[in-house]
Structure formats: C-alpha cells, structure tokens
Design a protein around this motif. Structure first.
Motif, PDB file in Angstrom:
ATOM      1  N   ASN A 496       0.829  -1.207   0.000  1.00 25.61           N
ATOM      2  CA  ASN A 496       0.000   0.000   0.000  1.00 25.61           C
ATOM      3  C   ASN A 496       0.862   1.255   0.000  1.00 25.61           C
ATOM      4  O   ASN A 496       0.560   2.235  -0.693  1.00 25.61           O
ATOM      5  CB  ASN A 496      -0.920  -0.003   1.217  1.00 25.61           C
ATOM      6  CG  ASN A 496      -2.005  -1.064   1.115  1.00 25.61           C
ATOM      7  OD1 ASN A 496      -2.367  -1.479   0.007  1.00 25.61           O
ATOM      8  ND2 ASN A 496      -2.528  -1.511   2.258  1.00 25.61           N
ATOM      9  N   ILE A 497       1.938   1.196   0.806  1.00 27.28           N
ATOM     10  CA  ILE A 497       2.832   2.361   0.852  1.00 27.28           C
ATOM     11  C   ILE A 497       3.465   2.607  -0.509  1.00 27.28           C
ATOM     12  O   ILE A 497       3.574   3.743  -0.980  1.00 27.28           O
ATOM     13  CB  ILE A 497       3.907   2.146   1.926  1.00 27.28           C
ATOM     14  CG1 ILE A 497       3.287   2.177   3.317  1.00 27.28           C
ATOM     15  CG2 ILE A 497       5.005   3.206   1.811  1.00 27.28           C
ATOM     16  CD1 ILE A 497       4.235   1.800   4.430  1.00 27.28           C
ATOM     17  N   VAL A 498       3.882   1.530  -1.184  1.00 25.40           N
ATOM     18  CA  VAL A 498       4.500   1.671  -2.502  1.00 25.40           C
ATOM     19  C   VAL A 498       3.504   2.233  -3.504  1.00 25.40           C
ATOM     20  O   VAL A 498       3.831   3.104  -4.327  1.00 25.40           O
ATOM     21  CB  VAL A 498       5.068   0.323  -2.967  1.00 25.40           C
ATOM     22  CG1 VAL A 498       5.438   0.384  -4.454  1.00 25.40           C
ATOM     23  CG2 VAL A 498       6.282  -0.047  -2.151  1.00 25.40           C
ATOM     24  N   ALA A 503       1.867   6.757  -6.812  1.00 23.06           N
ATOM     25  CA  ALA A 503       0.912   7.792  -7.232  1.00 23.06           C
ATOM     26  C   ALA A 503       1.499   9.180  -6.997  1.00 23.06           C
ATOM     27  O   ALA A 503       1.376  10.082  -7.840  1.00 23.06           O
ATOM     28  CB  ALA A 503      -0.406   7.630  -6.476  1.00 23.06           C
ATOM     29  N   ALA A 504       2.144   9.353  -5.844  1.00 20.86           N
ATOM     30  CA  ALA A 504       2.775  10.646  -5.559  1.00 20.86           C
ATOM     31  C   ALA A 504       3.915  10.926  -6.539  1.00 20.86           C
ATOM     32  O   ALA A 504       4.099  12.057  -7.001  1.00 20.86           O
ATOM     33  CB  ALA A 504       3.289  10.666  -4.120  1.00 20.86           C
ATOM     34  N   GLU A 505       4.679   9.880  -6.861  1.00 25.38           N
ATOM     35  CA  GLU A 505       5.773  10.046  -7.817  1.00 25.38           C
ATOM     36  C   GLU A 505       5.246  10.392  -9.198  1.00 25.38           C
ATOM     37  O   GLU A 505       5.828  11.201  -9.927  1.00 25.38           O
ATOM     38  CB  GLU A 505       6.599   8.760  -7.870  1.00 25.38           C
ATOM     39  CG  GLU A 505       7.795   8.819  -8.806  1.00 25.38           C
ATOM     40  CD  GLU A 505       8.887   9.755  -8.319  1.00 25.38           C
ATOM     41  OE1 GLU A 505       9.798  10.059  -9.106  1.00 25.38           O
ATOM     42  OE2 GLU A 505       8.822  10.194  -7.153  1.00 25.38           O
ATOM     43  N   ARG A 506       4.114   9.776  -9.537  1.00 27.27           N
ATOM     44  CA  ARG A 506       3.499  10.098 -10.834  1.00 27.27           C
ATOM     45  C   ARG A 506       3.079  11.566 -10.881  1.00 27.27           C
ATOM     46  O   ARG A 506       3.323  12.257 -11.875  1.00 27.27           O
ATOM     47  CB  ARG A 506       2.281   9.208 -11.064  1.00 27.27           C
ATOM     48  CG  ARG A 506       1.492   9.583 -12.314  1.00 27.27           C
ATOM     49  CD  ARG A 506       0.250   8.746 -12.468  1.00 27.27           C
ATOM     50  NE  ARG A 506      -0.510   9.135 -13.659  1.00 27.27           N
ATOM     51  CZ  ARG A 506      -1.613   8.510 -14.071  1.00 27.27           C
ATOM     52  NH1 ARG A 506      -2.078   7.463 -13.402  1.00 27.27           N
ATOM     53  NH2 ARG A 506      -2.234   8.934 -15.154  1.00 27.27           N
ATOM     54  N   GLU A 507       2.460  12.045  -9.798  1.00 27.84           N
ATOM     55  CA  GLU A 507       2.053  13.446  -9.751  1.00 27.84           C
ATOM     56  C   GLU A 507       3.271  14.363  -9.861  1.00 27.84           C
ATOM     57  O   GLU A 507       3.241  15.374 -10.564  1.00 27.84           O
ATOM     58  CB  GLU A 507       1.292  13.722  -8.459  1.00 27.84           C
ATOM     59  CG  GLU A 507      -0.072  13.048  -8.394  1.00 27.84           C
ATOM     60  CD  GLU A 507      -0.786  13.346  -7.086  1.00 27.84           C
ATOM     61  OE1 GLU A 507      -0.234  14.140  -6.284  1.00 27.84           O
ATOM     62  OE2 GLU A 507      -1.872  12.794  -6.864  1.00 27.84           O
TER      63      GLU A 507
END
Length: 548
Positions: A496-498, A503-507
C-alpha cells in the motif's frame, strides 16, 4: 476671385503625428502595401528636410500646361521679365525662382534644386510697397505637359514639395483630363495650400467668365476639392493680378503654408493607410496571451507528447516491480511455480518504451504539436485584419520545426529511471528476509523438539537441550505464526505504501514534465506571439495618433 484661402486652424501635434508615421513605417513592413510605406517614408524625409529649412519663407509654385500663360503671370506678379514667354513648346524648360527677401533662402533654394542662374531676388527699391510679399519664393515650373521628360519630372517633383501650389489654367483647357487626373485628384484635401487661377480672362466676356468660373468650381468639387479658391486673372491686362498677390501675401503673412502642406500630405497618407488598414479595434484579449490560452496550449502540448501516458506507465511499472522487493518472499516463491503473468509486460524493455514516449514519439507527432499552436493563434487573432492575423500565425509557428525535438529533449531529462530502487524498498526487503530467517529458525526448533523431545530418537547434542524440550513447542508455534502474520502484514502495508508512493511520484513527474512543457511553450511559442501582438498594438496606436 470666387473665394479666399481658408483659414483652417492649425492642427496641433504635427511633430507627434510625424513620429507616429515613423512608427508605422517601422512596424508596418510586410503588413501593409509597400507603395504606401514608400509614400510614408518619402513624406517623413520631405517633412524633416522642410522643417529644418527657413520657416520665414513660403514656397509658391506656379504650375500649368503649355499655353496657359503661367510664365507671363509669373512675370506679372514679380513685376519683372524673369521667365521667358512665347509659343515655343515647351516655353519654360527650367524652374525660375523670384525671392522676396533673400536672407536665409539659400539652403531652401538648394533643397529645391533651383539653379543659381535661375534665381532672382527683388531689390529693396523695387520691393517698396510690397512688404507683404517678404518671405515669398515664387517658382515658375516647367510645363507639366512638356514633351521633355526631364522638365516634366522636375515639375512633378516641385509640385510635391511646394508649400502652396497655384494651378494656372486657361479658358480652353481648364477641364483638361490629364491635369485633373494626374494632379488635382491626387491633391484632393489640399484646399488650404492650393489655388486655381483661371488666366487669360481678357479673352472672355463677363458672362462667359462667370460661367467658366462656376463650371471649374463644380468640376473641382466633384474631384474632392471642397472649397476651391479660384482667381480669374489676365497677365496681359493685369486684371486679377492684384487679387492673386493678395492671396499670396495672406499666405506669406501667416507663415503657415509649409505646415499646412505637410498636414495636407499627412491627411492624404492617412486616407491611404485607412484604406489599406481599416481602423478596426484590436480584439479583446489580443494584447497578450491570457492565462486560459496559456493553459490550453500547455494541455495540448502535454497530450501531444504523451505526458499522461508516461505518468501512468511509470505508476504501473513501479507497482509491479515493487512486488519483487517488498512482497512476502514465500508468496513470490510460490508464484514462480506458476506461469508468469507478467512476462507479457516485457518489463525488461519497458524503460526504453517509456523513454520513447518522451523521445522518438514526440518527433512522430508534429501534426498534433502544430494543431496546438494553430489553435492558439486562431483564438488570438479572431477579428484581426488579415495581414496581422497572418503575422501572428507566422510568429506562433516560427519555431514549430524545432518544437517537437526540444520537447523531446526536455522530457527525456526527467523520464523516470524504472530500474531505480528506493532505499525504503531495500530496508523492507531486509526486514522481510529477517522474518524468513526467523520462520526458518522456528521450523528448525520445532523439528529438533519433535525428534528429541517427542519421538526420542536419540540423545540431543550438547548445548541444544533447550531446543529439544517438547514443552517449548506451543511457544515456538506461536512465534512462527506471529512471524508469518507479521510478514504478511508487512507485505500488505508495504504494498500500500509503494502504491501511494507511486501515485505521488506520478504526480511529481507529471508536474515536472508539465512545468518543462510550459517553459518550452513560453519561449518558443508565446514569446514570439506576444512580440507580434505588441507590434500590432503599437501599430494601431501609431495609426490612431497619426489620424489625430
């Protein structure tokens, strides 16, 4: 004399209007008719030269065709036999000048290109009683219908630069089409600096003269001369010469003819500029590129280079690869016994494919990039004059050939490193293998306890007595179950953390790529467009200024 020269108040700001013409010439290149620009440039040169020369002198040109009595009238006004007369064609081959007040007139006569031998100054004794003409430079031009091309050109040149033009017409040819077509129509709007003399009035009866004057007035008004000044004269009898001198004296006294002539030329230029570039307002929003269109261009370019696809691919790949590092090892090992469903993803080649989205495929999408740029220019130029619309479109596309490649290079620099392993993944993997080691140790403990404590297969080796105690089995089993649960819980939590991190890295990635696309769009599209829009607005501002 049917009327007198109008005393239209001087238009203020001639210098400012001429400066506006200079801006129009500078900004209008490629936007309006070159002929109109050439005329504007010539007006600027003429105005600059004339305004630097004597303002105390007024240049009056007597213009007319062969046989109109122009030279005779010149002699009558000057009171001297200065210009040759006769029936030989052409009678006047060179311009003659008579100057009332020679001081300071030299540079002006040089600019007019009057030969020294054809310059005449009124002596002070002869000027007695004619102080009203002081400052007058009277020119007898070559016949404008001369068979000599040289003199014909000289007449045209001086008609263009004289402060006041006196057209000398005769009763037989006052409606001559060549004169009206070549000169009178072109000088429409120059009422304040144009006088018409109907010479040889002695050949007509009073009734015929009145009819000719009225007919000439009607003809001139039809050609755009709103308030024609017509002076009937006879150089032979001297009739009307005094009236003409009065007109000239009034013009000289006001010292306004040079300015009025430039203003009249300026008004004619304004008419042509208005015809070439109608006075429509620049559409709202065309002063600069507004925020909505900037965002729209960035969105379109991001779509053209596949920014959303790159972000989505990065997120998916991170999710798949994280299973190799943070997943529960037992589940991974078990999965190897089954067919690998991820083989079809070709993970080994995925990095190259994603980099290709920000590399080669950008150059393969020039049509989409061009469409984005075209949409921007079309939105900005709605309602503009066609020449400016084309100019803004060209500015927007001025670097369109390099745009896809530049976008490709910029985005390649921030393309995700799919083989990168975050430090947190490594720590989680160490933790997972530590749990594996604990579980294996538990299995070994249980086996030892069963062999030596339950089944008593032999003597337990020295030092391992604690591991052979059957009473420890429940506690060891509990420990093993705890290790398994902790491992599974860690795998789920890590997963879940990954996913959240991906998602944060994609943003972050999409934000950085969008920032770079915005910077490229700003420098390669928006800045050239805004320079052209500024040029357009400056042009229209100059056009409004020159209209006064």
């Amino acid at each position: 004399m049917s009327s007198t020269i109008g005393t239209t108040p001087a238009r203020q700001g001639l210098g400012g209007r001429l400066a506006a013409v200079a801006r129009i010439v500078e900004l209008g290149s490629g936007r309006i008719d070159p002929k109109t620009l050439t005329e504007a440039g010539q007006l600027l040169l003429r105005a600059g030269d004339r305004l630097k020369l004597s303002s105390e002198h007024t240049v009056v040109a007597l213009a007319g065709g062969t046989g109109s009595g122009k030279s005779s009238l010149f002699n009558a006004v000057s009171g001297l036999e200065l210009s040759p007369t006769g029936v030989r064609r052409p009678t006047t081959a060179r311009t003659h000048a008579c100057v009332w007040g020679l001081d300071g007139a030299g540079p002006l006569l040089d600019w007019l290109q009057i030969q020294w031998r054809h310059r005449f100054a009124r002596a002070s004794a002869l000027d007695k009683g004619e102080s009203g003409l002081h400052g007058l430079i009277l020119l007898d031009l070559p016949d404008h219908d001369s068979i000599r091309a040289l003199t014909d050109h000289e007449a045209d040149r001086l008609i263009q630069v004289a402060d006041l033009v006196v057209w000398v017409l005769d009763p037989q040819k006052y409606a001559d089409a060549s004169t009206h077509r070549r000169y009178v129509t072109e000088l429409a709007g120059h009422d304040a600096v144009t006088v018409f003399v109907l010479n040889q009035a002695d050949r007509l009866s009073p009734e015929e003269l009145s009819e000719c004057v009225a007919d000439l007035g009607d003809l001139l008004r039809r050609e755009g001369v709103e308030s024609p000044v017509i002076v009937p004269t006879s150089a032979t009898t001297g009739r009307g010469v005094g009236d003409l001198r009065a007109v000239l004296a009034d013009t000289v006294a006001r010292r306004r003819a040079a300015i009025q002539r430039l203003e009249a030329d300026l008004e004619r230029l304004v008419g042509r500029l208005t015809e070439a570039m109608p006075p429509e307002e620049v559409p709202p929003g065309a002063v600069s590129v507004d925020d909505a269109r900037r965002i729209g261009l960035t969105d379109a370019l991001c779509d053209a280079v596949g920014v959303p696809a790159v972000g989505e691919a990065m997120e998916n790949v991170y999710g798949v690869r994280s299973a190799e590092w943070v997943g529960w090892p037992y589940a991974r090992w078990a999965a190897r016994l089954r067919p690998d469903p991820l083989a079809s993803l070709r993970l080994n080649d995925l990095k190259d494919e994603i980099r290709g989205l920000t590399g080669g495929s950008v150059s393969a999408q020039p049509a989409e990039v061009d469409n984005a740029v075209q949409a921007l220019s079309d939105g900005l130029t709605a309602g503009m004059h066609e020449s400016w619309r084309e100019a803004v479109r060209d500015a927007a596309r001025s670097r369109s050939a390099q745009l896809p490649q530049v976008l490709s290079e910029e985005l390649t620099e921030v393309a995700p490193r799919l083989d990168r392993v975050p430090a947190s993944w490594r720590l989680l993997r160490v933790w997972q293998y530590l749990l594996v080691v604990l579980f294996v140790a538990g299995v070994a403990w249980v086996g030892t306890a069963l062999l030596y404590g339950v089944f008593e297969v032999g003597e337990i080796p020295g030092g391992l007595e604690a591991f052979g105690d059957a009473a420890s089995l429940p506690w060891v089993g509990l420990m093993m179950l705890s290790v398994l649960g902790l491992g599974l819980l860690t795998a789920v939590a890590s997963r879940n953390i990954v996913v959240l991190g991906a998602a944060a890295e994609r943003e972050r990635l999409e934000r950085e790529m969008r920032r770079r696309v915005t910077a490229v769009a700003e420098s390669m599209v928006i800045e050239p467009v805004e320079r052209e829009l500024a040029r357009c607005n400056e042009f229209y501002a100059a056009l409004r200024a020159v209209r006064g």
